[in-house]
Design an enzyme around this catalytic site. Structure first.
Site, short mmCIF file in Angstrom:
data_model
loop_
_atom_site.label_atom_id
_atom_site.label_comp_id
_atom_site.label_asym_id
_atom_site.label_seq_id
_atom_site.Cartn_x
_atom_site.Cartn_y
_atom_site.Cartn_z
N TYR A 107 0.89 -1.15 0.00
CA TYR A 107 0.00 0.00 0.00
C TYR A 107 0.93 1.20 0.00
CZ TYR A 107 -3.22 -3.39 2.22
OH TYR A 107 -3.97 -4.49 2.53
N CYS A 111 1.38 2.97 3.38
CA CYS A 111 1.77 2.15 4.53
C CYS A 111 3.20 2.50 4.95
CB CYS A 111 1.67 0.67 4.15
SG CYS A 111 2.57 -0.45 5.25
N PHE A 131 5.35 0.84 6.72
CA PHE A 131 6.27 -0.29 6.59
C PHE A 131 6.69 -0.50 5.13
CE2 PHE A 131 3.71 -1.23 10.41
CZ PHE A 131 4.73 -1.28 11.35
N CYS A 132 5.75 -0.28 4.22
CA CYS A 132 6.08 -0.37 2.79
C CYS A 132 7.01 0.77 2.39
CB CYS A 132 4.80 -0.31 1.95
SG CYS A 132 3.63 -1.64 2.28
#
Length: 384
Positions: free
Chosen positions: A110, A113, A115-116
């Site tokens: 995403y 996001c 973390f992404c």
């Protein structure tokens, strides 16, 4: 093309110097075609003026020399460019850059996001080319092939699946450093075993051992972390980014209903939504996240003004770097720098980000890391 232009200029220059016009008074306009007659007189002056048509022997020689000088400079720039290009290609291959690795990387994500965003920061900084598959956050049909249903997921060469942002970064970094030892990425991945457990709310969670460690030999560890304590410092702040900083994002982004709507307007614009899904996500999602942010605020014991927790956290980070370092990694970002940058980056364009930049000391460090990722400054840092 530059070389062809240079050759053409050399021919013109030699032709001017060898022409009769260079040896006797007269016009050299015939060398430049039909335009040289009346047209050049209109453009550059009439007889007796400084026009090309009145140029004598000295002027012809000056013109010829000027053309040859221009051709020489063009040739120099062409050779310089080719040499730089050649050296860059050799360096990339020798140092394990994208050209030498030949890995096919596909990131399932995403875009908003954190973390992404951490994984993208790592890949961009190291100059590793990758394809992005934007996952629909409602249906997630892009992940129907995977038993692991969270993002980010990084596929390597279509057959090795890396899960969890910190595992992706640690395992890939370990592989890049160990590539001369002919280790495969699947072998490195064995050092980060998956573990399942039940949290305090009775929900099954998946964790990974050693996810903040790089799997290196003693010699490689000493080369990557030459300063005493730098390895522990990097691990400490990577963990801090995952376990504290990331939990400050939602309460700040969805602090008010107006901010929640603005955030979801961005999410819908950048994400993979259909028309109906987009409308649903913007209004229903914004309302839900506004309520969830309040719950997160209580869970993590945040202040009534959650901005103050964000300001305190990023100033704590800046203080840890200190005044004598550009980055926590010293002259170049380390994995902690990239992790913190990746988490904070998802707020760009939103009110929380603008206020953070205005009310803390993070701005200069943030812009330095941003430039380093955009310029792929770490592309030649793989071999130690």
């Amino acid at each position: 093309m530059a070389a062809a232009c240079t050759r053409a200029l050399c021919k013109v220059g030699c032709r001017i110097l060898e022409s009769p016009a260079a040896r006797r008074p007269g016009s050299v306009s015939y060398l430049l075609g039909n335009v040289g007659g009346g047209a050049s007189r209109r453009a550059y002056g009439t007889s007796g003026g400084p026009g090309l048509s009145s140029m004598g022997r000295g002027g012809s020689r000056v013109l010829g020399c000027a053309v040859l000088l221009g051709a020489g400079l063009g040739l120099y720039q062409t050779v310089k460019f080719r040499l730089q290009q050649h050296l860059a290609e050799e360096c990339t291959q020798a140092c394990g850059g994208a050209g030498g690795l030949k890995l096919q990387l596909t990131l399932y994500q995403y875009k908003t996001c954190p973390f992404c965003s951490k994984v993208r920061a790592f890949l961009d900084y190291h100059g590793l080319p990758y394809e992005v598959v934007e996952v629909n956050p409602v249906m997630r049909k892009e992940l129907k092939w995977s038993t692991y249903r969270k993002v980010p997921i990084l596929m390597v060469d279509h057959n090795v699946q890396l899960n969890d942002s910190s595992v992706i970064i640690s395992s890939l970094k370990s592989y890049l450093i160990n590539q001369k030892k002919d280790k495969r990425i699947s072998e490195v991945l064995l050092c980060y075993p998956e573990m399942k457990s039940v949290d305090d709310r009775g929900k099954e969670v998946t964790e990974f051992s050693n996810k903040y460690w790089l799997m290196l030999s003693e010699d490689d560890t000493a080369a990557v972390y030459p300063e005493k304590g730098s390895q522990k410092e990097e691990m400490k702040w990577r963990k801090w980014a995952d376990e504290w900083l990331v939990h400050l994002i939602s309460p700040n982004v969805y602090r008010t209903t107006d901010e929640a709507l603005a955030a979801f307007d961005y999410i819908v614009r950048e994400g993979k939504f259909g028309t109906f899904e987009g409308f649903f996500a913007k209004y229903v999602g914004a309302s839900a996240m506004y309520l969830i942010s309040k719950r997160l605020k209580r869970r993590y014991n945040l202040q009534d003004d959650v901005r103050q927790d964000l300001y305190k956290a990023v100033d704590e980070w800046v203080a840890a770097i200190g005044k004598n370092r550009k980055f926590m990694g010293g002259s170049q970002p380390n994995l902690a720098d990239l992790a913190v940058f990746g988490v904070l980056r998802v707020m760009e364009g939103l009110q929380a980000f603008d206020e953070m930049m205005a009310n803390t000391k993070i701005k200069h460090w943030y812009r330095r890391v941003e430039r380093a990722t955009l310029n792929h400054d770490g592309r030649n840092c793989f071999v130690v």
